[in-house]
Design a protein around this motif. Structure first.
Motif, PDB file in Angstrom:
ATOM      1  N   ALA A 238      11.302   6.457   2.566  1.00 47.99           N
ATOM      2  CA  ALA A 238      12.506   7.280   2.409  1.00 47.99           C
ATOM      3  C   ALA A 238      12.988   7.326   0.972  1.00 47.99           C
ATOM      4  CB  ALA A 238      13.617   6.747   3.316  1.00 47.99           C
ATOM      5  N   LYS A 239      12.841   6.227   0.257  1.00 48.86           N
ATOM      6  CA  LYS A 239      13.400   6.173  -1.102  1.00 48.86           C
ATOM      7  C   LYS A 239      12.408   6.544  -2.180  1.00 48.86           C
ATOM      8  CE  LYS A 239      12.376   1.258  -1.816  1.00 48.86           C
ATOM      9  NZ  LYS A 239      12.944  -0.073  -2.047  1.00 48.86           N
ATOM     10  N   LYS A 240      11.190   6.911  -1.785  1.00 44.94           N
ATOM     11  CA  LYS A 240      10.214   7.308  -2.806  1.00 44.94           C
ATOM     12  C   LYS A 240      10.600   8.673  -3.357  1.00 44.94           C
ATOM     13  CE  LYS A 240       5.850   6.427  -2.428  1.00 44.94           C
ATOM     14  NZ  LYS A 240       5.702   5.361  -3.431  1.00 44.94           N
ATOM     15  N   PRO A 241      10.972   8.759  -4.624  1.00 49.34           N
ATOM     16  CA  PRO A 241      11.368  10.068  -5.186  1.00 49.34           C
ATOM     17  C   PRO A 241      10.171  10.972  -5.320  1.00 49.34           C
ATOM     18  CG  PRO A 241      11.269   8.428  -6.921  1.00 49.34           C
ATOM     19  CD  PRO A 241      11.011   7.688  -5.620  1.00 49.34           C
TER      20      PRO A 241
ATOM     21  N   THR B  24       0.825  -1.211   0.000  1.00 54.95           N
ATOM     22  CA  THR B  24       0.000   0.000   0.000  1.00 54.95           C
ATOM     23  C   THR B  24       0.856   1.256   0.000  1.00 54.95           C
ATOM     24  OG1 THR B  24      -0.178  -0.101   2.421  1.00 54.95           O
ATOM     25  CG2 THR B  24      -1.932  -1.135   1.138  1.00 54.95           C
ATOM     26  N   ILE B  25       2.007   1.206   0.640  1.00 56.52           N
ATOM     27  CA  ILE B  25       2.906   2.360   0.622  1.00 56.52           C
ATOM     28  C   ILE B  25       3.542   2.519  -0.749  1.00 56.52           C
ATOM     29  CG2 ILE B  25       4.984   3.360   1.642  1.00 56.52           C
ATOM     30  CD1 ILE B  25       4.320   1.922   4.232  1.00 56.52           C
ATOM     31  N   ASN B  26       3.950   1.408  -1.354  1.00 56.44           N
ATOM     32  CA  ASN B  26       4.588   1.469  -2.666  1.00 56.44           C
ATOM     33  C   ASN B  26       3.660   2.037  -3.730  1.00 56.44           C
ATOM     34  OD1 ASN B  26       7.258   0.544  -2.268  1.00 56.44           O
ATOM     35  ND2 ASN B  26       6.544  -1.552  -2.086  1.00 56.44           N
ATOM     36  N   THR B  27       2.371   1.783  -3.601  1.00 55.18           N
ATOM     37  CA  THR B  27       1.399   2.256  -4.599  1.00 55.18           C
ATOM     38  C   THR B  27       0.664   3.512  -4.144  1.00 55.18           C
ATOM     39  OG1 THR B  27      -0.188   0.653  -3.688  1.00 55.18           O
ATOM     40  CG2 THR B  27       1.046  -0.007  -5.630  1.00 55.18           C
TER      41      THR B  27
ATOM     42  N   GLU C  64      13.199  -4.538   4.177  1.00 50.48           N
ATOM     43  CA  GLU C  64      12.943  -3.114   4.345  1.00 50.48           C
ATOM     44  C   GLU C  64      11.799  -2.882   5.318  1.00 50.48           C
ATOM     45  OE1 GLU C  64      12.159  -1.572   0.501  1.00 50.48           O
ATOM     46  OE2 GLU C  64      14.250  -1.521  -0.113  1.00 50.48           O
ATOM     47  N   THR C  65      11.921  -1.852   6.105  1.00 50.07           N
ATOM     48  CA  THR C  65      10.835  -1.415   6.971  1.00 50.07           C
ATOM     49  C   THR C  65       9.971  -0.405   6.208  1.00 50.07           C
ATOM     50  OG1 THR C  65      12.030   0.465   7.904  1.00 50.07           O
ATOM     51  CG2 THR C  65      12.359  -1.683   8.957  1.00 50.07           C
ATOM     52  N   PRO C  66       8.782  -0.082   6.706  1.00 49.82           N
ATOM     53  CA  PRO C  66       7.974   0.940   6.028  1.00 49.82           C
ATOM     54  C   PRO C  66       8.693   2.279   5.889  1.00 49.82           C
ATOM     55  CG  PRO C  66       6.619  -0.284   7.577  1.00 49.82           C
ATOM     56  CD  PRO C  66       8.016  -0.757   7.782  1.00 49.82           C
ATOM     57  N   LEU C  67       9.502   2.652   6.862  1.00 50.66           N
ATOM     58  CA  LEU C  67      10.240   3.909   6.754  1.00 50.66           C
ATOM     59  C   LEU C  67      11.253   3.873   5.613  1.00 50.66           C
ATOM     60  CD1 LEU C  67      10.928   5.105  10.414  1.00 50.66           C
ATOM     61  CD2 LEU C  67       9.598   6.269   8.653  1.00 50.66           C
TER      62      LEU C  67
ATOM     63  N   LEU D 102      18.255   7.409   6.148  1.00 50.42           N
ATOM     64  CA  LEU D 102      18.370   8.861   6.246  1.00 50.42           C
ATOM     65  C   LEU D 102      19.099   9.433   5.036  1.00 50.42           C
ATOM     66  CD1 LEU D 102      17.851  11.341   8.096  1.00 50.42           C
ATOM     67  CD2 LEU D 102      20.138  10.982   9.026  1.00 50.42           C
ATOM     68  N   PHE D 103      20.159   8.777   4.626  1.00 50.27           N
ATOM     69  CA  PHE D 103      20.982   9.306   3.539  1.00 50.27           C
ATOM     70  C   PHE D 103      20.348   9.042   2.176  1.00 50.27           C
ATOM     71  CE2 PHE D 103      23.776   8.624   7.133  1.00 50.27           C
ATOM     72  CZ  PHE D 103      24.447   9.827   7.191  1.00 50.27           C
ATOM     73  N   VAL D 104      19.608   7.966   2.050  1.00 50.18           N
ATOM     74  CA  VAL D 104      18.883   7.731   0.798  1.00 50.18           C
ATOM     75  C   VAL D 104      17.779   8.763   0.632  1.00 50.18           C
ATOM     76  CG1 VAL D 104      17.400   6.104  -0.429  1.00 50.18           C
ATOM     77  CG2 VAL D 104      19.445   5.286   0.739  1.00 50.18           C
ATOM     78  N   ALA D 105      17.105   9.128   1.723  1.00 49.73           N
ATOM     79  CA  ALA D 105      16.088  10.177   1.662  1.00 49.73           C
ATOM     80  C   ALA D 105      16.700  11.503   1.227  1.00 49.73           C
ATOM     81  CB  ALA D 105      15.409  10.324   3.019  1.00 49.73           C
ATOM     82  N   VAL D 106      17.928  11.777   1.649  1.00 49.78           N
ATOM     83  CA  VAL D 106      18.614  12.995   1.215  1.00 49.78           C
ATOM     84  C   VAL D 106      18.929  12.920  -0.276  1.00 49.78           C
ATOM     85  CG1 VAL D 106      20.679  14.397   1.492  1.00 49.78           C
ATOM     86  CG2 VAL D 106      19.570  13.427   3.504  1.00 49.78           C
ATOM     87  N   GLN D 107      19.353  11.766  -0.742  1.00 50.40           N
ATOM     88  CA  GLN D 107      19.714  11.616  -2.150  1.00 50.40           C
ATOM     89  C   GLN D 107      18.542  11.908  -3.078  1.00 50.40           C
ATOM     90  OE1 GLN D 107      21.487   7.769  -2.851  1.00 50.40           O
ATOM     91  NE2 GLN D 107      22.944   7.986  -1.164  1.00 50.40           N
TER      92      GLN D 107
END
Length: 669
Positions: free
Chosen positions: A300-303, A262-265, A293-296, A366-371
């Protein structure tokens, strides 16, 4: 790992109307208790007979889940007889119905040609009358496989979203006491209900569930429930309908996988509802090992989606007046932000070592979310847990180092809110390359970050701006520090941006050369017109009220056109003769281009005004004059469509560069 669904490119689109079934299927039983627990509202209500015909959004659908045979279903009602436990849920095996025969066999090939193909076409079109006539001649046709994948007519109608056809067919099954055909599977294990869930047609699903309530629990290919299929394809209404019916029969692993899906979509409202019932899912991992992977991690990686290229000219104009583009990138939707806050709140209830472990594995979220520039995600985490500012990645870099490397200016602006801490963080050096934060500003970013700005010259200008901003923040000794290759930040910048500088020079020369040719032609035309004033005789001034105003309009517009076109030629000539040093791309070249394009636009507009005034002086006012005046606007409009976006982009680069790195308000503390 979680089950995955591969999508095939067969597009099934159409306009679907919800038609009325027969009298014995006019009502669908509601489940007030389950609806109250989940608090999910489903569009369309609980009755099909009262649903108005409406046009569904056309959408390409690709449904084929390839994998191992279907798994047994989970049902807590049979836990006493099952004897198998999975956590607190039990497993039992239900009968698996297969279509009794296939019309594609050699023995029945003639029947397939006579009945199978017409039935296939009728199901795709939703033509129930044709299907009913075939059934009257060949009664077993609805239980037969009529595709190579083993689909029956109900499978085809479900995936084609033919609601009326499916309702009539289910009604016929009820009247013939053959409802077991609803459980028929195709060759890869999917029932017609699975395909209805994958297509997102809630009306068809409601009819089937009314007749056969256990259909939502029968898994399809790869052991996926219809609920999971709907979630994987992002059908919000279908997931809302199936969740209360299926939730009690899901294992813990399936519940985690559903939550992640549900988060991915982007079904954030449903994910919030699931999290409300199961708060422990906030720290659960998708998969059978500790590296899931956790939900966070998923959030975090959703562009973030950029809407800059989709904005119209007027939107860009309004945005330019605001100087600072606060909505250059789409922020997280409100529901997604609420989900991040809820998840992070549950994570903070854990022990410190558990929090660190969760954020490190399987990768540092954290760093992937920054990327990817997930600004709201980073803000939410830092506001409630400021100690994250000191976290370093495997290369001994802080979030500000990563923000510089990936050119995320909105996150980099947080550095202005941490005071003297930035001086300490800036001293951190990459353990593998010896690069400090200014070296990272000298590296060439990825193409997706460069392409946020059109034109190589403006891209070079933004790169120079990044380097200058970071250089002003660091200590002087860092500006001269060498990495392990013996390169200073400035040397590294020159090497990395060598090709971009050449492309910027070529782009600027071509643009200036093309515009200077146009400006030269305009100068020649308006200069010739000035030497030969239309209607230049003594009688023209006898009635100044008739022509005097138009003479003044011609004189002023022609003069403005001549002056502006000549000035634009000089601007473009200065661009062509520039030395194209790196510093020139920061202010000099973009400013000259901005002035030259502005003057060129003024010269074209005033030239057409002079032409209109000339036409009025020579000819009498009338329809011809009105038509010519309208046509005179065409060149101005064409220039605006073709060149005005570039002009706005140049304006944003020149004016916005003074504000892009300046915080307007405190976001962290």
């Amino acid at each position: 790992m979680a089950p995955s669904a591969s999508r095939q490119g067969c597009a099934i689109t159409g306009l679907i109307g919800i038609a009325s079934p027969r009298r014995d299927l006019t009502r669908i039983e509601k489940k007030p208790r389950q609806q109250e627990v989940w608090g999910l509202s489903i569009e369309g209500g609980g009755s099909i007979i009262h649903s108005k015909t409406r046009q569904h959004r056309q959408r390409s659908l690709a449904v084929q889940i390839i994998g191992h045979p279907p798994s047994p279903i989970v049902d807590r009602r049979h836990q006493q007889s099952a004897g198998q436990q999975e956590g607190d849920r039990s497993v039992y095996v239900t009968p698996q119905f297969q279509a009794s025969f296939s019309l594609l066999s050699d023995e029945k090939w003639q029947e397939y040609l006579n009945y199978g193909i017409p039935l296939y076409k009728a199901a795709l079109r939703g033509d129930w009358e044709s299907a009913r006539q075939i059934c009257s001649t060949y009664p077993e046709c609805f239980a037969a496989k009529i595709t190579r994948q083993g689909d029956t007519a109900l499978h085809i109608a479900a995936v084609a979203r033919r609601t009326d056809f499916a309702v009539q067919l289910v009604t016929l099954m009820v009247s013939n006491d053959s409802t077991e055909n609803l459980r028929l599977r195709n060759n890869i294990g999917n029932t017609a209900f699975c395909l209805a869930a994958a297509s997102g047609t809630v009306a068809i699903a409601k009819v089937m569930v009314h007749v056969e309530p256990e259909l939502p629990m029968i898994r399809g290919n790869e052991g996926l429930t219809p609920l999971h299929m709907a979630a994987l394809l992002g059908h919000r209404d279908m997931v809302k309908y199936l969740l209360p019916l299926t939730h009690d029969y899901l294992s813990d692993k399936e519940l985690i996988t559903l939550f992640i899906s549900t988060i991915n979509t982007d079904l954030y409202d449903i994910a919030l509802e699931i999290l409300r019932i199961h708060p422990s899912l906030a720290i659960a991992r998708d998969g059978s090992d500790a590296n899931g992977e956790t939900p966070l991690h998923v959030l975090a990686k959703k562009p973030l989606k950029s809407y800059g290229s989709k904005l119209g000219i007027w939107s860009k104009c309004c945005d330019l007046l605001k100087v600072y583009r606060s909505h250059e990138e789409n922020s997280l939707p409100p529901k997604a932000l609420q989900l991040v806050e809820r998840l992070w709140g549950e994570v903070l209830k854990q022990r410190q070592d558990s929090i660190s472990e969760l954020m490190r594995h399987p990768w540092r979220l954290l760093f992937v979310a920054v990327q990817v520039g997930n600004v709201e995600f980073i803000t939410t985490l830092l506001c409630s847990y400021p100690d994250l500012i000191w976290r370093l990645d495997d290369n001994h870099q802080s979030i500000f180092h990563v923000a510089v490397q990936y050119r995320q200016e909105k996150i980099f602006k947080f550095i202005y809110e941490i005071g003297a801490i930035k001086d300490l963080l800036a001293t951190y050096v990459d353990d593998n390359t010896g690069n400090n934060i200014l070296h990272l500003a000298g590296l060439l970013p990825s193409s997706d970050r460069l392409n946020c700005i059109s034109g190589a010259a403006l891209q070079m200008q933004r790169e120079m701006l990044w380097f200058k901003v970071v250089e002003d923040l660091v200590q002087p000794q860092l500006a001269e520090a060498q990495n392990f290759d013996g390169e200073t930040p400035r040397t590294l910048f020159t090497i990395e941006h060598k090709e971009l500088r050449k492309e910027g020079e070529e782009w600027m020369r071509k643009t200036a050369g093309s515009c200077s040719v146009v400006a030269t032609l305009i100068t020649s035309v308006v200069f010739s017109a000035a030497l030969k004033v239309p209607g230049n005789d003594t009688s023209s001034f006898a009635k100044p009220l008739d022509h005097g105003a138009w003479y003044w309009l011609f004189a002023i517009s022609d003069s403005l056109s001549l002056i502006s076109s000549t000035a634009s030629i000089l601007m473009f000539l200065s661009i062509l003769t520039s030395r194209y040093a790196e510093e020139d791309f920061l202010y000099s070249l973009p400013r000259k281009l901005m002035i030259g394009l502005t003057l060129l636009f003024i010269s074209i507009a005033t030239m057409m005004i002079a032409f209109t005034a000339t036409f009025h002086i020579i000819f009498k006012p009338g329809l011809l004059f009105v038509g010519t005046s309208v046509l005179a606007c065409v060149p101005i409009i064409l220039f605006g469509i073709q060149e005005f976006p570039l002009l706005l982009e140049v304006y944003r680069s020149i004016i916005g560069c003074h504000f892009i790195f300046k915080p307007h308000h405190h976001q962290l503390f």
